[in-house]
Scaffold this motif. Sequence first.
Motif, PDB file in Angstrom:
ATOM      1  N   ASN A   1       0.828  -1.204   0.000  1.00  0.00           N
ATOM      2  CA  ASN A   1       0.000   0.000   0.000  1.00  0.00           C
ATOM      3  C   ASN A   1       0.859   1.249   0.000  1.00  0.00           C
ATOM      4  O   ASN A   1       2.014   1.233   0.451  1.00  0.00           O
ATOM      5  N   ILE A   2       0.271   2.339  -0.475  1.00  0.00           N
ATOM      6  CA  ILE A   2       0.915   3.647  -0.431  1.00  0.00           C
ATOM      7  C   ILE A   2      -0.106   4.654   0.071  1.00  0.00           C
ATOM      8  O   ILE A   2      -1.317   4.498  -0.144  1.00  0.00           O
ATOM      9  N   ILE A   3       0.371   5.667   0.776  1.00  0.00           N
ATOM     10  CA  ILE A   3      -0.505   6.764   1.171  1.00  0.00           C
ATOM     11  C   ILE A   3      -0.649   7.688  -0.031  1.00  0.00           C
ATOM     12  O   ILE A   3       0.332   8.292  -0.479  1.00  0.00           O
ATOM     13  N   ASP A   4      -1.826   7.757  -0.572  1.00  0.00           N
ATOM     14  CA  ASP A   4      -2.072   8.598  -1.741  1.00  0.00           C
ATOM     15  C   ASP A   4      -1.831  10.053  -1.376  1.00  0.00           C
ATOM     16  O   ASP A   4      -2.392  10.560  -0.400  1.00  0.00           O
ATOM     17  N   ARG A   5      -0.981  10.736  -2.134  1.00  0.00           N
ATOM     18  CA  ARG A   5      -0.610  12.098  -1.756  1.00  0.00           C
ATOM     19  C   ARG A   5      -1.707  13.103  -2.073  1.00  0.00           C
ATOM     20  O   ARG A   5      -1.608  14.272  -1.685  1.00  0.00           O
TER      21      ARG A   5
ATOM     22  N   ARG B   1      -4.000   3.150  -0.254  1.00  0.00           N
ATOM     23  CA  ARG B   1      -4.546   2.439  -1.415  1.00  0.00           C
ATOM     24  C   ARG B   1      -3.497   1.453  -1.908  1.00  0.00           C
ATOM     25  O   ARG B   1      -2.305   1.586  -1.604  1.00  0.00           O
ATOM     26  N   PRO B   2      -3.889   0.433  -2.685  1.00  0.00           N
ATOM     27  CA  PRO B   2      -2.907  -0.508  -3.220  1.00  0.00           C
ATOM     28  C   PRO B   2      -1.871   0.216  -4.078  1.00  0.00           C
ATOM     29  O   PRO B   2      -2.208   1.088  -4.886  1.00  0.00           O
ATOM     30  N   SER B   3      -0.621  -0.151  -3.918  1.00  0.00           N
ATOM     31  CA  SER B   3       0.454   0.492  -4.670  1.00  0.00           C
ATOM     32  C   SER B   3       0.551  -0.107  -6.069  1.00  0.00           C
ATOM     33  O   SER B   3       0.176  -1.253  -6.303  1.00  0.00           O
ATOM     34  N   THR B   4       1.068   0.685  -7.003  1.00  0.00           N
ATOM     35  CA  THR B   4       1.153   0.289  -8.403  1.00  0.00           C
ATOM     36  C   THR B   4       2.596   0.365  -8.896  1.00  0.00           C
ATOM     37  O   THR B   4       3.482   0.883  -8.204  1.00  0.00           O
ATOM     38  N   LEU B   5       2.796  -0.103 -10.115  1.00  0.00           N
ATOM     39  CA  LEU B   5       4.121  -0.024 -10.729  1.00  0.00           C
ATOM     40  C   LEU B   5       4.559   1.426 -10.863  1.00  0.00           C
ATOM     41  O   LEU B   5       5.732   1.753 -10.632  1.00  0.00           O
ATOM     42  N   HIS B   6       3.645   2.299 -11.220  1.00  0.00           N
ATOM     43  CA  HIS B   6       4.009   3.710 -11.350  1.00  0.00           C
ATOM     44  C   HIS B   6       4.387   4.304  -9.996  1.00  0.00           C
ATOM     45  O   HIS B   6       5.299   5.141  -9.907  1.00  0.00           O
ATOM     46  N   ASP B   7       3.721   3.893  -8.927  1.00  0.00           N
ATOM     47  CA  ASP B   7       4.099   4.349  -7.584  1.00  0.00           C
ATOM     48  C   ASP B   7       5.533   3.933  -7.257  1.00  0.00           C
ATOM     49  O   ASP B   7       6.300   4.702  -6.675  1.00  0.00           O
ATOM     50  N   LEU B   8       5.891   2.697  -7.619  1.00  0.00           N
ATOM     51  CA  LEU B   8       7.242   2.213  -7.368  1.00  0.00           C
ATOM     52  C   LEU B   8       8.262   3.063  -8.122  1.00  0.00           C
ATOM     53  O   LEU B   8       9.297   3.449  -7.561  1.00  0.00           O
ATOM     54  N   TYR B   9       7.983   3.353  -9.378  1.00  0.00           N
ATOM     55  CA  TYR B   9       8.872   4.205 -10.173  1.00  0.00           C
ATOM     56  C   TYR B   9       8.978   5.594  -9.553  1.00  0.00           C
ATOM     57  O   TYR B   9      10.075   6.160  -9.455  1.00  0.00           O
TER      58      TYR B   9
ATOM     59  N   LEU C   1       7.873  -0.927  -2.546  1.00  0.00           N
ATOM     60  CA  LEU C   1       6.450  -1.057  -2.860  1.00  0.00           C
ATOM     61  C   LEU C   1       6.236  -2.239  -3.791  1.00  0.00           C
ATOM     62  O   LEU C   1       7.064  -2.519  -4.661  1.00  0.00           O
ATOM     63  N   VAL C   2       5.103  -2.904  -3.620  1.00  0.00           N
ATOM     64  CA  VAL C   2       4.713  -3.990  -4.515  1.00  0.00           C
ATOM     65  C   VAL C   2       3.788  -3.425  -5.588  1.00  0.00           C
ATOM     66  O   VAL C   2       2.835  -2.706  -5.280  1.00  0.00           O
ATOM     67  N   ALA C   3       4.078  -3.743  -6.839  1.00  0.00           N
ATOM     68  CA  ALA C   3       3.204  -3.327  -7.941  1.00  0.00           C
ATOM     69  C   ALA C   3       2.006  -4.272  -7.973  1.00  0.00           C
ATOM     70  O   ALA C   3       1.992  -5.278  -8.687  1.00  0.00           O
TER      71      ALA C   3
ATOM     72  N   ALA D   1      12.188  -4.676 -11.280  1.00  0.00           N
ATOM     73  CA  ALA D   1      13.603  -4.372 -11.512  1.00  0.00           C
ATOM     74  C   ALA D   1      13.762  -3.213 -12.483  1.00  0.00           C
ATOM     75  O   ALA D   1      14.578  -2.306 -12.261  1.00  0.00           O
ATOM     76  N   PHE D   2      12.983  -3.214 -13.560  1.00  0.00           N
ATOM     77  CA  PHE D   2      13.104  -2.139 -14.549  1.00  0.00           C
ATOM     78  C   PHE D   2      12.721  -0.786 -13.944  1.00  0.00           C
ATOM     79  O   PHE D   2      13.423   0.205 -14.129  1.00  0.00           O
ATOM     80  N   ALA D   3      11.602  -0.735 -13.222  1.00  0.00           N
ATOM     81  CA  ALA D   3      11.149   0.536 -12.642  1.00  0.00           C
ATOM     82  C   ALA D   3      12.174   1.084 -11.657  1.00  0.00           C
ATOM     83  O   ALA D   3      12.425   2.291 -11.610  1.00  0.00           O
ATOM     84  N   CYS D   4      12.777   0.197 -10.871  1.00  0.00           N
ATOM     85  CA  CYS D   4      13.777   0.644  -9.898  1.00  0.00           C
ATOM     86  C   CYS D   4      15.041   1.125 -10.602  1.00  0.00           C
ATOM     87  O   CYS D   4      15.581   2.206 -10.278  1.00  0.00           O
ATOM     88  N   LEU D   5      15.534   0.357 -11.573  1.00  0.00           N
ATOM     89  CA  LEU D   5      16.767   0.727 -12.266  1.00  0.00           C
ATOM     90  C   LEU D   5      16.592   1.989 -13.095  1.00  0.00           C
ATOM     91  O   LEU D   5      17.524   2.781 -13.240  1.00  0.00           O
ATOM     92  N   ALA D   6      15.394   2.181 -13.649  1.00  0.00           N
ATOM     93  CA  ALA D   6      15.135   3.390 -14.428  1.00  0.00           C
ATOM     94  C   ALA D   6      14.893   4.597 -13.536  1.00  0.00           C
ATOM     95  O   ALA D   6      15.187   5.732 -13.920  1.00  0.00           O
ATOM     96  N   GLY D   7      14.370   4.356 -12.334  1.00  0.00           N
ATOM     97  CA  GLY D   7      14.003   5.467 -11.458  1.00  0.00           C
ATOM     98  C   GLY D   7      15.146   6.051 -10.664  1.00  0.00           C
ATOM     99  O   GLY D   7      15.067   7.194 -10.221  1.00  0.00           O
TER     100      GLY D   7
END
Length: 554
Positions: free
Chosen positions: A142-146, A152-160, A179-181, A195-201
């Motif tokens: 989960n992430i706290i929606d800003r 709310r459930p966290s997403t791939l974009h949240d991780l990035y 965060l889990v996508a 892995a891609f989102a983390c390495l790109a971010g």
Amino acid sequence: MTRKADDAAASPPARERGRRNKPRRERAPSGVAAASPAVWPGVIGGRFLPLTPPQIEAIHRAALKVLAQTGMGDIPPVVQQVMATKGLSVGADGRMVFPAALVEDTIAAARRDVVLFGQAPNSALELHGARVYAGSGGAAPNIIDRTTGHYRPSTLHDLYDAARVVDALEHIHFFCRSLVATDLTDPLALDVNTAFACLAGTGKHVTVQASRPEHVATLADLAFDVAGGASAFADRPLLSLNINHVVPPLRFDADSVGVMAEAARRGIPFHINSFDQAGASSPAALAGAVVQAVAETLAGLVFAYAVNPACQAVFGPRPMITDLRSGAMTGGCGEQAIAMAAAVQMGRFYNLPTSCIAGAADSKSPDVQSGFEKALTISLAAHAGCNFITQAGGMQASLMGASLESYVIDNEMLGAILRSVRGIEVSDETLSVDIIDQTVRGEGHFLGAADTLRRMTSEFHYPALSDRASHEEWEATGRATLNQRAHAQVETLLAEHFPQHVSTETQARLRQRFDIRLPEASMRPQLAPPSAPQSAPQSVSTDPTIDPLIQQTA
């Protein structure tokens, strides 16, 4: 065989063990952040010693006895095959015991030269001695929606986005997937896109997980491509794997040890983690909880080095705490702080690269409770000399949630903690006897003196967001809270900070080779409409008595 505990000065042990163990001079890394010369990654800790030398020896001997007497259960085929080369087998009771001599030989031969890298220059994490690095972690669902302030459930974009925020924060030294996508349901797609989102971010070192052994090859291919090839990755490993190889108490997890074997064979660094809860999956006595965590982690170490004697492994005993009134994990209590610091001290005793969890606040939002829980647990781990502190930024709700504002606030906290870890340098010059005499006989104060000006930035660390103004100035400038200032910084970072260390050519190639789900459009700045506000949302209250996360839900 008797080992001595680290000395109070936290200097490297006089006798390094093993064929690769050469003494190294402790120094400040070359990549000192220009914004804060008083604090740098890898500052030397290890002065806090919660265990006495006899207590350390007692815990060590108890851990060896647990492994030799009780051993490990649920032995998967990969462990049976590998450990058969060391003369071990599964007993009639279904358990495999580990002789003390084998465990101690493994400790003696283990590598002490583990260095993790990022893609950015000066991003090396030298995990030896009592160097301290702090980073994110947690794998929260989960992430706290800003915008709303609700979980709310966290997403791939949240991780990035989290990786992008951490990339800009100087006191968070690595990005461990926090965060889990949850919008990805296929396990391989989840592992690859994480892995891609983390390495790109972020250009900092990245730590992720592989859910199944067969996924390691794909993650290796992706990481090798980003690094510029397998050889380039071997020289500068920019990704490592978090592996919780145990189902406590004292049972192997088949998928996780399979992942460990694959990582060891492919030259990917990995973190050997136990994750016990005192009073639930480990003894309620804190000493017993530490014994079990150390024993489980040593079992993983023996297996890893049996797979590949040249593997790069990080020792990660994690004695966590249970609130025995509810059975839930509690990550921000005093018991957690001292138990984890003791586990870190055991890692220093073995002179192994060591990781831990600190900062897993029970608080649900970045509030006062969150601050004191994180400051307590991280401070003790850092002063104990942990090389790789995970969960040190961004986490809330006992690792069930994350907050982008928390990353920013925790970065501020980490700067102060690391300054305290650095300690006080005592020399004829810093004792300042002549300066005291000259000042007393002269102007009578030290403000404006040459020595004061010279040490203004080298001796003192200054916060970026914390308010040190007078209350009159605070009132006159809008009464902004730390949460509000952090929220504004997050909004600015997300609008402007789009790291480009992974070239467009490499990204295009990765998208052809792998099932990348993160849209290209989300990885570059978006043109705002003419009417778009250029500052933090006006709906955020300036009343310091109202938590902005709560106010945003109104």
